[in-house]
Design an enzyme around this catalytic site. Structure first.
Site: not given
Ligand code: DGL
Length: 263
Positions: A11-12, A43-44, A74-76, A153, A185-187
């Site tokens: 993931d990011s 990453y977003g 990570c979805n992104t 984070e 988003c996985t966060h």
């Molecule tokens: N955790 C990531 C996701 O599922 C991306 C978060 C990020 O880095 O912006 O999209």
């Protein structure tokens, strides 16, 4: 026939740990390699080209470490990079993530579904295709959440700053009558307790971690690559490994050895 080589997950940053937990629960015999690309988080708001390059470098690193399968937690990164990875590694068992639009569209009673996700995910062609395919009969309210990943984070899962940021993202979803909110988003599962407080009890929260773990199990089974041994886990960060070490007990549930890697 068993395959006790590890599964690579990335993931990011720390968000993918919400998926890693589900994988550990579902597949306790599997050894896990986790890479947090904390040197490049978030990453977003970054370009799809940049994220695609990150995916290539990270996957190549995890394969060098002996990964038998890969999870883009990570979805992104999935939206930007998984098609490219599938072309590069056609034989690799590869699992990605996408916002749970289909189950949410099936579950909603009000006919209004909210999606919390990064700007990159919401702007992607993959997300547009997902809406076309599964959400033609429901109203979908999309809400980007800039700044939220950075707070998670930093370990600020429940601080006044995180509360007020999140309240601003959630308010429009409440006002527009969403009864189902997708954590895209996985966060975001790490702020589920705050979301539960902010949203009416009748609103369902939907995330994808458990479904990804189930899908991974079936992909491994199809390839005859499920493990039957004693499992272990290893962690890398492209940022400061001490920061990942510090949050592991909370976000992963136990300590772990974190190494630096310059992918
Ligand atoms: N955790 C990531 C996701 O599922 C991306 C978060 C990020 O880095 O912006 O999209």
């Amino acid at each position: 026939m068993a395959d006790n080589a590890p599964i690579g997950v990335f993931d990011s940053g720390v968000g993918g740990l919400s998926v890693l937990r589900e994988i550990r629960t579902r597949l306790p015999n599997e050894s896990l390699l986790y890479l947090a690309d904390s040197g490049h988080v978030p990453y977003g708001e970054k370009s799809p080209e940049f994220i695609r390059d990150r995916c290539r470098s990270i996957v190549s690193f995890l394969l060098e470490q002996g990964a038998k399968a890969l999870v883009v937690a990570c979805n992104t990164a999935t939206a930007a990079g998984i098609a490219d990875l599938r072309l590069l590694y056609p034989d690799l068992p590869l699992v990605g993530m996408e916002p749970a639009v289909k189950p949410a569209a099936l579950a909603t009673r009000s006919g209004v579904v909210g999606v919390l996700a990064t700007t990159g995910t919401l702007k992607s062609a993959k997300f547009a295709a997902l809406l076309d395919r599964f959400a033609s009969d429901v109203r979908v309210i999309t809400q980007p959440c800039p700044g939220l990943v950075e707070r998670i984070e930093a370990g600020e899962l429940d601080t006044p700053g995180t509360r007020s940021l999140l309240a601003g993202f959630v308010q429009p979803l409440i006002e527009q009558g969403c009864d189902t909110v997708i954590l895209g988003c996985t966060h975001y599962p790490f702020v589920k307790p705050l979301l539960r407080e902010m949203l009416p009890a009748s609103v369902a929260l939907v995330d994808t971690g458990a479904a990804v773990a189930r899908h991974l199990e079936s992909v491994l089974a199809t390839h005859h690559r499920l493990a039957d041994g004693l499992s272990s886990s290893r962690f890398w960060s492209s940022g400061d490994p001490r920061r990942l070490s510090a949050v592991l007990p909370v976000l992963w549930g136990e300590n772990g050895t974190v190494s630096y890697c310059s992918v």
